[in-house]
Design a protein around this motif. Structure first.
Motif, mmCIF file in Angstrom:
data_model
loop_
_atom_site.group_PDB
_atom_site.id
_atom_site.type_symbol
_atom_site.label_atom_id
_atom_site.label_comp_id
_atom_site.label_asym_id
_atom_site.label_seq_id
_atom_site.Cartn_x
_atom_site.Cartn_y
_atom_site.Cartn_z
ATOM 1 N N LEU A 23 0.823 -1.216 0.000
ATOM 2 C CA LEU A 23 0.000 0.000 0.000
ATOM 3 C C LEU A 23 0.857 1.267 0.000
ATOM 4 N N GLY A 24 2.177 1.093 0.068
ATOM 5 C CA GLY A 24 3.059 2.257 0.108
ATOM 6 C C GLY A 24 3.196 2.854 1.481
ATOM 7 N N GLY A 25 2.969 2.027 2.535
ATOM 8 C CA GLY A 25 3.042 2.517 3.913
ATOM 9 C C GLY A 25 1.702 3.072 4.375
ATOM 10 N N ILE A 26 1.560 3.264 5.667
ATOM 11 C CA ILE A 26 0.312 3.812 6.221
ATOM 12 C C ILE A 26 0.630 4.876 7.270
ATOM 13 N N GLU A 27 -0.392 5.633 7.615
ATOM 14 C CA GLU A 27 -0.298 6.536 8.765
ATOM 15 C C GLU A 27 -0.979 5.851 9.938
ATOM 16 N N MET A 28 -0.260 5.763 11.036
ATOM 17 C CA MET A 28 -0.771 5.058 12.215
ATOM 18 C C MET A 28 -0.748 6.002 13.403
ATOM 19 N N GLN B 106 -5.599 -2.059 16.777
ATOM 20 C CA GLN B 106 -6.718 -1.276 16.263
ATOM 21 C C GLN B 106 -6.221 -0.108 15.419
ATOM 22 N N ALA B 107 -5.201 0.579 15.902
ATOM 23 C CA ALA B 107 -4.651 1.729 15.170
ATOM 24 C C ALA B 107 -4.093 1.294 13.814
ATOM 25 N N ALA B 108 -3.461 0.118 13.779
ATOM 26 C CA ALA B 108 -2.909 -0.392 12.522
ATOM 27 C C ALA B 108 -4.016 -0.753 11.542
ATOM 28 N N LEU B 109 -5.074 -1.416 12.035
ATOM 29 C CA LEU B 109 -6.189 -1.801 11.159
ATOM 30 C C LEU B 109 -6.881 -0.571 10.570
ATOM 31 N N ILE B 110 -7.059 0.453 11.397
ATOM 32 C CA ILE B 110 -7.687 1.685 10.907
ATOM 33 C C ILE B 110 -6.792 2.346 9.862
ATOM 34 N N ILE C 261 -4.613 0.893 7.868
ATOM 35 C CA ILE C 261 -4.666 0.093 6.639
ATOM 36 C C ILE C 261 -5.975 0.354 5.893
ATOM 37 N N ALA C 262 -7.087 0.335 6.644
ATOM 38 C CA ALA C 262 -8.397 0.552 6.019
ATOM 39 C C ALA C 262 -8.474 1.921 5.341
ATOM 40 N N LYS C 263 -7.979 2.936 6.011
ATOM 41 C CA LYS C 263 -7.999 4.290 5.427
ATOM 42 C C LYS C 263 -7.163 4.357 4.156
ATOM 43 N N LYS C 264 -6.014 3.687 4.165
ATOM 44 C CA LYS C 264 -5.135 3.731 2.998
ATOM 45 C C LYS C 264 -5.744 2.977 1.819
ATOM 46 N N ILE C 265 -6.359 1.826 2.090
ATOM 47 C CA ILE C 265 -6.976 1.036 1.025
ATOM 48 C C ILE C 265 -8.069 1.824 0.331
ATOM 49 N N MET C 266 -8.832 2.612 1.104
ATOM 50 C CA MET C 266 -9.983 3.313 0.552
ATOM 51 C C MET C 266 -9.620 4.627 -0.131
ATOM 52 N N GLN C 267 -8.361 5.024 -0.114
ATOM 53 C CA GLN C 267 -7.968 6.236 -0.831
ATOM 54 C C GLN C 267 -8.123 6.022 -2.341
ATOM 55 N N PRO C 268 -8.686 7.010 -3.066
ATOM 56 C CA PRO C 268 -8.875 6.864 -4.510
ATOM 57 C C PRO C 268 -7.595 6.498 -5.256
ATOM 58 N N SER C 269 -6.466 7.001 -4.794
ATOM 59 C CA SER C 269 -5.191 6.734 -5.472
ATOM 60 C C SER C 269 -4.778 5.272 -5.378
ATOM 61 N N ASN C 270 -5.398 4.532 -4.446
ATOM 62 C CA ASN C 270 -5.031 3.131 -4.278
ATOM 63 C C ASN C 270 -5.948 2.167 -5.015
ATOM 64 N N PHE D 76 -17.504 4.300 3.721
ATOM 65 C CA PHE D 76 -16.588 3.700 4.679
ATOM 66 C C PHE D 76 -15.754 4.779 5.329
ATOM 67 N N HIS D 77 -15.943 4.933 6.628
ATOM 68 C CA HIS D 77 -15.219 5.931 7.407
ATOM 69 C C HIS D 77 -14.629 5.209 8.620
ATOM 70 N N PRO D 78 -13.430 4.612 8.449
ATOM 71 C CA PRO D 78 -12.860 3.720 9.468
ATOM 72 C C PRO D 78 -12.871 4.257 10.885
ATOM 73 N N GLU D 79 -12.467 5.520 11.062
ATOM 74 C CA GLU D 79 -12.358 6.048 12.423
ATOM 75 C C GLU D 79 -13.716 6.174 13.111
ATOM 76 N N LYS D 80 -14.775 6.320 12.324
ATOM 77 C CA LYS D 80 -16.115 6.447 12.894
ATOM 78 C C LYS D 80 -16.825 5.089 12.980
ATOM 79 N N GLN D 81 -16.564 4.215 12.015
ATOM 80 C CA GLN D 81 -17.345 2.979 11.912
ATOM 81 C C GLN D 81 -16.690 1.772 12.575
ATOM 82 N N ILE D 82 -15.360 1.777 12.687
ATOM 83 C CA ILE D 82 -14.680 0.689 13.387
ATOM 84 C C ILE D 82 -14.671 1.013 14.877
ATOM 85 N N LYS D 83 -15.371 0.202 15.641
ATOM 86 C CA LYS D 83 -15.492 0.424 17.083
ATOM 87 C C LYS D 83 -14.731 -0.667 17.839
#
Length: 340
Positions: free
Chosen positions: A182-187, A242-246, A248-257, A293-300
């Motif tokens: 994915l080219g790295g993530i922000e955690m 949890q922080a890592a999963l969020i 990854i999810a945010k990065k996957i859903m970016q239009p550039s990916n 899909f909004h990981p920070e709001k929907q992943i509890k």
């Protein structure tokens, strides 16, 4: 004579023209029918793969049990167990390093997660009480890789009273490959972390301050493996997972990916050691989260506290340190967030 020939030629040309038009009409009609059939098939497939239609009457891993009898299944929802193991290349068996139970509700776009500590005391059929981390290893040694995973899933299902429909297992290298692909993530690291037992010696002693870090696969895998420098040890590790999963999810859903997704799907074997999810299952999940899909709001993230105690391990025939989860808190959490 000339006029007759001209007339004959004209009639011949006309017949040929009509024949060509008939052939053209047949070809066009055939193409139209194929397009209609293809569209209908596509619609059927889309209709079939919509989460409400696809995720219903699901098979339970290892079969249903009396302990999951109160669970009410609802179309468009499922339970999946994410397994992080310490498996290394060539190993015939591995210990469970982390487990995350996810209740996915694709109707309401909520994803409740419960991390279960690796040292949690669980019951293993045929052996008695032991640590969760030992279940998969012993079962794999005795009965093979797949049976080991199923035994671990059944142990978690019996502990929580929740039927589990899917499992997905990865290891240190699988997580590393995924993040790098994915080219790295922000955690967003929730607290200060010092690496005390990293996979690579060169990372020993590295410290990460609380806050957002841009990380490659190696560092994400190191952080989610750390325990001893964290507040609450296993519970601190759960927050890092949890922080890592969020991330990854945010990065996957970016239009550039979006363009990376086909390559990622083709490389699935690099990321996952084992899963019982089919391609159709994954496509249906994608349809469920698409555009909403909004990981920070929907992943509890949910936690159930426990106490560490010296207990007799029926499997290892010795006393060792185990975590006893608070039974009332576990039941309340499961009923509120993981049952339909």
């Amino acid at each position: 004579m000339v006029r007759k020939n001209e007339s004959g030629n004209s009639r011949s040309t006309l017949r040929k023209s009509k024949k060509r038009h008939r052939v053209l009409r047949v070809v066009l009609l055939s193409l139209a029918l194929l397009l209609i059939a293809g569209t209908a098939y596509g619609f059927f497939e889309y209709h079939h793969l919509k989460p409400k239609n696809h995720f219903k009457n699901l098979t339970v891993v290892g079969g249903s049990s009396k302990k999951t009898g109160n669970y009410k299944e609802k179309a468009g929802t499922f339970n999946v167990l994410l397994i992080g193991s310490d498996a290394r290349k060539g190993d015939a068996a591995s210990h469970t390093d982390s487990m995350v139970l996810i209740h996915a509700d694709l109707n309401n776009h909520t994803y409740n997660m419960l991390s279960i500590p690796r040292d949690t005391r669980v019951y293993m059929q045929g052996y008695g009480y032991t640590k969760l981390t030992s279940v998969q290893y012993i079962s794999q040694v005795k009965q093979g890789e797949k049976k080991g995973i199923i035994s671990a899933v059944q142990a978690v299902s019996n502990l929580t009273g929740v039927p589990i429909h899917y499992y997905a297992e990865t290891n240190y290298w699988g997580l590393q490959y995924m993040v790098d692909a994915l080219g790295g993530i922000e955690m967003n690291v929730p607290f200060k972390v010092t690496l005390t037992h990293p996979w690579y010696k060169r990372n020993s002693g590295k410290t990460f301050a609380a806050g957002v870090h841009k990380l490659n696969g190696e560092m994400v895998a190191e952080l989610t493996h750390e325990r001893y420098s964290l507040p609450g040890t296993d519970y601190g590790r759960q927050q890092l997972q949890q922080a890592a999963l969020i991330g990854i999810a945010k990065k996957i859903m970016q239009p550039s990916n979006v363009t990376r997704l086909p390559a990622l799907s083709r490389s699935l074997s690099k990321f996952l050691i084992a899963t019982n999810m089919s391609t159709e299952d994954m496509v249906s999940v994608g349809l469920g989260v698409k555009g909403n899909f909004h990981p920070e709001k929907q992943i509890k993230y949910r936690q159930v506290k426990g106490q560490s105690a010296k207990m007799y391990d029926d499997l290892l025939k010795a006393n060792n340190s185990q975590i006893i989860l608070n039974k009332n808190e576990l039941q309340t959490t499961i009923k509120k967030y993981f049952s339909n």
